[in-house]
Write an enzyme that holds these catalytic residues in place. Structure first.
Site, PDB file in Angstrom:
ATOM      1  N   ARG A 213       0.846  -1.203   0.000  1.00 34.22           N
ATOM      2  CA  ARG A 213       0.000   0.000   0.000  1.00 34.22           C
ATOM      3  C   ARG A 213       0.874   1.242   0.000  1.00 34.22           C
ATOM      4  O   ARG A 213       2.008   1.217   0.476  1.00 34.22           O
ATOM      5  CB  ARG A 213      -0.947   0.009   1.190  1.00 34.22           C
ATOM      6  CG  ARG A 213      -0.328  -0.014   2.567  1.00 34.22           C
ATOM      7  CD  ARG A 213       0.091   1.345   3.092  1.00 34.22           C
ATOM      8  NE  ARG A 213       0.357   1.331   4.523  1.00 34.22           N
ATOM      9  CZ  ARG A 213       1.146   2.195   5.121  1.00 34.22           C
ATOM     10  NH1 ARG A 213       1.823   3.091   4.427  1.00 34.22           N
ATOM     11  NH2 ARG A 213       1.333   2.150   6.439  1.00 34.22           N
TER      12      ARG A 213
ATOM     13  N   GLU B 252      -6.482   7.077   7.967  1.00 34.41           N
ATOM     14  CA  GLU B 252      -5.350   7.829   8.533  1.00 34.41           C
ATOM     15  C   GLU B 252      -4.801   8.834   7.519  1.00 34.41           C
ATOM     16  O   GLU B 252      -4.360   9.930   7.874  1.00 34.41           O
ATOM     17  CB  GLU B 252      -4.263   6.856   8.972  1.00 34.41           C
ATOM     18  CG  GLU B 252      -3.085   7.555   9.591  1.00 34.41           C
ATOM     19  CD  GLU B 252      -2.029   6.593  10.097  1.00 34.41           C
ATOM     20  OE1 GLU B 252      -2.367   5.627  10.782  1.00 34.41           O
ATOM     21  OE2 GLU B 252      -0.848   6.836   9.802  1.00 34.41           O
TER      22      GLU B 252
ATOM     23  N   ARG C 215      -5.415   5.539   0.839  1.00 38.99           N
ATOM     24  CA  ARG C 215      -4.494   4.421   0.961  1.00 38.99           C
ATOM     25  C   ARG C 215      -4.764   3.588  -0.284  1.00 38.99           C
ATOM     26  O   ARG C 215      -5.892   3.093  -0.470  1.00 38.99           O
ATOM     27  CB  ARG C 215      -4.773   3.590   2.217  1.00 38.99           C
ATOM     28  CG  ARG C 215      -4.289   4.241   3.503  1.00 38.99           C
ATOM     29  CD  ARG C 215      -2.772   4.186   3.607  1.00 38.99           C
ATOM     30  NE  ARG C 215      -2.213   4.965   4.700  1.00 38.99           N
ATOM     31  CZ  ARG C 215      -1.968   4.502   5.913  1.00 38.99           C
ATOM     32  NH1 ARG C 215      -2.271   3.262   6.214  1.00 38.99           N
ATOM     33  NH2 ARG C 215      -1.414   5.263   6.816  1.00 38.99           N
TER      34      ARG C 215
ATOM     35  N   CYS D 261       1.185  10.596   9.578  1.00 37.75           N
ATOM     36  CA  CYS D 261       2.128  10.013  10.542  1.00 37.75           C
ATOM     37  C   CYS D 261       3.533  10.058   9.943  1.00 37.75           C
ATOM     38  O   CYS D 261       3.726   9.650   8.796  1.00 37.75           O
ATOM     39  CB  CYS D 261       1.738   8.560  10.843  1.00 37.75           C
ATOM     40  SG  CYS D 261       2.910   7.716  11.926  1.00 37.75           S
TER      41      CYS D 261
ATOM     42  N   THR E  11       5.971   8.184  10.191  1.00 41.82           N
ATOM     43  CA  THR E  11       6.530   6.883   9.772  1.00 41.82           C
ATOM     44  C   THR E  11       6.224   6.583   8.307  1.00 41.82           C
ATOM     45  O   THR E  11       6.846   5.717   7.711  1.00 41.82           O
ATOM     46  CB  THR E  11       5.969   5.713  10.601  1.00 41.82           C
ATOM     47  OG1 THR E  11       4.559   5.634  10.386  1.00 41.82           O
ATOM     48  CG2 THR E  11       6.254   5.874  12.072  1.00 41.82           C
TER      49      THR E  11
ATOM     50  N   ARG F 227       4.109   0.575   2.381  1.00 37.70           N
ATOM     51  CA  ARG F 227       4.307  -0.583   3.270  1.00 37.70           C
ATOM     52  C   ARG F 227       4.038  -1.825   2.438  1.00 37.70           C
ATOM     53  O   ARG F 227       2.913  -2.049   1.993  1.00 37.70           O
ATOM     54  CB  ARG F 227       3.395  -0.526   4.485  1.00 37.70           C
ATOM     55  CG  ARG F 227       3.812  -1.568   5.552  1.00 37.70           C
ATOM     56  CD  ARG F 227       3.092  -1.350   6.871  1.00 37.70           C
ATOM     57  NE  ARG F 227       1.806  -2.026   6.907  1.00 37.70           N
ATOM     58  CZ  ARG F 227       1.593  -3.282   7.308  1.00 37.70           C
ATOM     59  NH1 ARG F 227       2.617  -4.034   7.693  1.00 37.70           N
ATOM     60  NH2 ARG F 227       0.380  -3.789   7.320  1.00 37.70           N
TER      61      ARG F 227
ATOM     62  N   ARG G 294       4.482  -7.321  12.534  1.00 40.26           N
ATOM     63  CA  ARG G 294       3.179  -6.947  13.094  1.00 40.26           C
ATOM     64  C   ARG G 294       2.338  -8.202  13.274  1.00 40.26           C
ATOM     65  O   ARG G 294       2.641  -9.240  12.690  1.00 40.26           O
ATOM     66  CB  ARG G 294       2.413  -6.004  12.150  1.00 40.26           C
ATOM     67  CG  ARG G 294       3.041  -4.639  12.004  1.00 40.26           C
ATOM     68  CD  ARG G 294       2.156  -3.684  11.196  1.00 40.26           C
ATOM     69  NE  ARG G 294       2.796  -2.380  11.066  1.00 40.26           N
ATOM     70  CZ  ARG G 294       2.250  -1.318  10.491  1.00 40.26           C
ATOM     71  NH1 ARG G 294       1.032  -1.398   9.978  1.00 40.26           N
ATOM     72  NH2 ARG G 294       2.878  -0.162  10.426  1.00 40.26           N
TER      73      ARG G 294
ATOM     74  N   GLU H 109      -1.333  -3.443  12.627  1.00 40.51           N
ATOM     75  CA  GLU H 109      -0.553  -2.827  13.692  1.00 40.51           C
ATOM     76  C   GLU H 109      -1.292  -2.904  15.031  1.00 40.51           C
ATOM     77  O   GLU H 109      -2.513  -2.784  15.079  1.00 40.51           O
ATOM     78  CB  GLU H 109      -0.310  -1.368  13.333  1.00 40.51           C
ATOM     79  CG  GLU H 109       0.754  -0.757  14.198  1.00 40.51           C
ATOM     80  CD  GLU H 109       1.143   0.614  13.702  1.00 40.51           C
ATOM     81  OE1 GLU H 109       0.283   1.295  13.138  1.00 40.51           O
ATOM     82  OE2 GLU H 109       2.311   0.988  13.904  1.00 40.51           O
TER      83      GLU H 109
HETATM   84  P1  ADP Z   1      -1.561  -0.309   6.939  1.00 44.80           P
HETATM   85  O1  ADP Z   1      -2.768   0.004   6.160  1.00 44.80           O
HETATM   86  O2  ADP Z   1      -0.881   0.860   7.501  1.00 44.80           O
HETATM   87  O3  ADP Z   1      -0.640  -1.129   6.162  1.00 44.80           O
HETATM   88  P2  ADP Z   1      -2.477  -2.192   9.107  1.00 44.80           P
HETATM   89  O4  ADP Z   1      -1.283  -2.778   9.782  1.00 44.80           O
HETATM   90  O5  ADP Z   1      -3.548  -1.641   9.973  1.00 44.80           O
HETATM   91  O6  ADP Z   1      -2.018  -0.993   8.256  1.00 44.80           O
HETATM   92  O7  ADP Z   1      -3.102  -3.272   8.129  1.00 44.80           O
HETATM   93  C1  ADP Z   1      -4.303  -3.048   7.478  1.00 44.80           C
HETATM   94  C2  ADP Z   1      -4.963  -4.349   7.080  1.00 44.80           C
HETATM   95  O8  ADP Z   1      -4.214  -4.978   6.057  1.00 44.80           O
HETATM   96  C3  ADP Z   1      -5.069  -5.348   8.223  1.00 44.80           C
HETATM   97  O9  ADP Z   1      -6.308  -6.010   8.143  1.00 44.80           O
HETATM   98  C4  ADP Z   1      -3.959  -6.313   7.916  1.00 44.80           C
HETATM   99  O10 ADP Z   1      -4.184  -7.624   8.431  1.00 44.80           O
HETATM  100  C5  ADP Z   1      -4.010  -6.338   6.405  1.00 44.80           C
HETATM  101  N1  ADP Z   1      -2.762  -6.811   5.799  1.00 44.80           N
HETATM  102  C6  ADP Z   1      -1.539  -6.275   5.903  1.00 44.80           C
HETATM  103  N2  ADP Z   1      -0.641  -6.990   5.226  1.00 44.80           N
HETATM  104  C7  ADP Z   1      -1.311  -8.031   4.664  1.00 44.80           C
HETATM  105  C8  ADP Z   1      -0.941  -9.121   3.833  1.00 44.80           C
HETATM  106  N3  ADP Z   1       0.322  -9.290   3.416  1.00 44.80           N
HETATM  107  N4  ADP Z   1      -1.912  -9.982   3.448  1.00 44.80           N
HETATM  108  C9  ADP Z   1      -3.188  -9.812   3.844  1.00 44.80           C
HETATM  109  N5  ADP Z   1      -3.600  -8.800   4.612  1.00 44.80           N
HETATM  110  C10 ADP Z   1      -2.678  -7.909   5.027  1.00 44.80           C
HETATM  111  N1  ILO Z   2       0.542   6.420  16.427  1.00 43.94           N
HETATM  112  C1  ILO Z   2       0.778   5.006  16.539  1.00 43.94           C
HETATM  113  C2  ILO Z   2       1.063   4.363  15.187  1.00 43.94           C
HETATM  114  C3  ILO Z   2       2.370   4.765  14.592  1.00 43.94           C
HETATM  115  C4  ILO Z   2       2.761   4.151  13.270  1.00 43.94           C
HETATM  116  N2  ILO Z   2       1.726   3.539  12.550  1.00 43.94           N
HETATM  117  C5  ILO Z   2       0.854   4.155  11.763  1.00 43.94           C
HETATM  118  C6  ILO Z   2      -0.308   3.343  11.330  1.00 43.94           C
HETATM  119  N3  ILO Z   2       0.982   5.258  11.377  1.00 43.94           N
HETATM  120  C7  ILO Z   2       1.925   4.766  17.490  1.00 43.94           C
HETATM  121  O1  ILO Z   2       2.648   5.747  17.758  1.00 43.94           O
HETATM  122  O2  ILO Z   2       2.112   3.640  17.940  1.00 43.94           O
END
Ligand code: ADP
Ligand code: ILO
Length: 342
Positions: A112, A211, A215, A257, A259, A266, A295, A300
């Site tokens: 993403r 966020e 995305r 954020c 990060t 990511r 994670r 997260e």
């Molecule tokens: P982000 O959108 O910042 O990457 P999250 O860690 O909140 O944040 O993940 C969002 C969703 O994507 C969650 O439901 C997570 O389980 C799913 N996800 C992340 N990586 C994978 C993957 N490789 N395969 C399937 N689902 C994934």
């Molecule tokens: N504010 C949260 C998440 C930080 C990094 N992750 C994301 C989804 N931006 C923390 O400081 O743990």
């Protein structure tokens, strides 16, 4: 606002770098959109288990509050103030085969990127009207997709709870009520202005107004990182023909954020490592060496289930999109080799 008191065992980068001197220097400052240090740190003050603890309100936040953001950016991404961020999202420069062709270890791959629109503040301080306008502009732009990427937009408002929960459970949709986002102001007016676009196969998805304002997500079963990357590169290219993203020469794509700055990418796999995960020190040693983050399986701040982990690139700034995908690829190859040897 007075200087916040953090408990002794607080590990966030906020409490590490918000010294009394930095706080005094920043406490009366405001960005042109009215973002203050109080708003920037509220999430980390309310959630003392934060890893980072700060959010931005607009592009200017990263300059106005640089004495706090700069050391956090340096520690998280290893990116110095004098460093340059160079993008390379060209699929031709990503040459790799599937690191797990028989799908023995990798269950799924997801990449993403976060994006925000140049003409609006970030979600932390966006108004309801502006958020609705972002939703309209982005969902309109997505209507012109055809072929594999064509799909429909599903606003969160009016979505049945069953469908919403199933989409979250299947890893397609963002969760509701995240306390870190809540304290950052990112959940205001929920569920207005939020939603998800996806194609029929759910291999291409766009989250609107979580966020970040966008995305953009490519995902599929198995471990073909390149196929997932190529689909995402094509989609991002297409969207940026219709909407202008917020960007800076120094920090790349601007995200709420710190990060996520830079590539805002990511790249992750869900991977089953039952043997290696019994030795978390060794597991962490390999992920740290390869600039990867571990994670839990529901994203997260979630736990792992059944020896399955979410492994993703940690650095996103000062490295290109292609580098992010290689960080994941190299690390995953090593993790699989070690798992096989145990
Ligand atoms: P982000 O959108 O910042 O990457 P999250 O860690 O909140 O944040 O993940 C969002 C969703 O994507 C969650 O439901 C997570 O389980 C799913 N996800 C992340 N990586 C994978 C993957 N490789 N395969 C399937 N689902 C994934
Ligand atoms: N504010 C949260 C998440 C930080 C990094 N992750 C994301 C989804 N931006 C923390 O400081 O743990």
């Amino acid at each position: 606002m007075n200087f916040p008191n953090f408990p002794k065992d607080c590990k966030s980068l906020l409490c590490k770098y918000l010294t009394k001197e930095v706080f005094e220097e920043l406490k009366n400052k405001k960005t042109p959109n009215g973002f203050t240090i109080e708003k920037a740190i509220n999430s980390g003050v309310k959630n003392i288990d934060s890893g980072i603890g700060v959010y931005a309100g607009d592009k200017e936040s990263y300059d106005v509050f640089a004495p706090l953001f700069d050391p956090i950016i340096k520690e998280y991404h290893g990116f110095e103030k004098s460093d340059k961020h160079i993008s390379n999202f060209n699929p031709k420069d990503l040459k790799m085969t599937n690191p797990d062709p028989s799908s023995q270890y990798i269950l799924s791959t997801r990449i993403r990127v976060g994006r925000n629109l140049a003409d609006f503040p970030l979600g932390t301080i966006i108004s309801k009207e502006q958020r609705d306008e972002v939703e309209k502009r982005v969902s309109d732009a997505l209507k012109s997709f055809d072929g594999e990427l064509s799909g429909s937009y599903y606003p969160l408002k009016g979505m049945s709870k069953d469908i919403q929960e199933q989409l979250i459970k299947d890893h397609f949709l963002f969760k509701e009520g995240d306390r870190f986002l809540e304290a950052a102001g990112l959940n205001r007016d929920w569920p207005e202005g939020r939603g998800i676009y996806h194609n029929d196969d759910k291999t291409f998805l766009v989250w609107i107004n979580e966020e970040d304002e966008l995305r953009i997500i490519s995902m599929q079963q198995g471990g073909d990182i390149k196929e997932v990357f190529d689909r995402l590169a094509k989609a991002v290219d297409f969207i940026q023909n219709s909407v202008k993203f917020m960007k800076s020469e120094h920090l790349g794509y601007i995200t709420s954020c710190p990060t996520n700055l830079g590539t805002a990418m990511r790249a992750s796999v869900h991977i089953k490592l039952p043997k290696l995960s019994r030795d978390m020190d060794l597991f962490k040693k390999i992920t740290d060496k390869n600039h990867l983050q571990i994670r839990g399986v529901h994203g997260e701040h979630s736990e792992s289930e059944g020896g399955i982990f979410d492994i993703s690139n940690k650095r996103r700034l000062g490295v290109s999109e292609v580098d992010c995908a290689y960080d994941l690829y190299n690390g995953v190859k090593e993790l699989i080799e070690v798992e096989k040897s145990l």
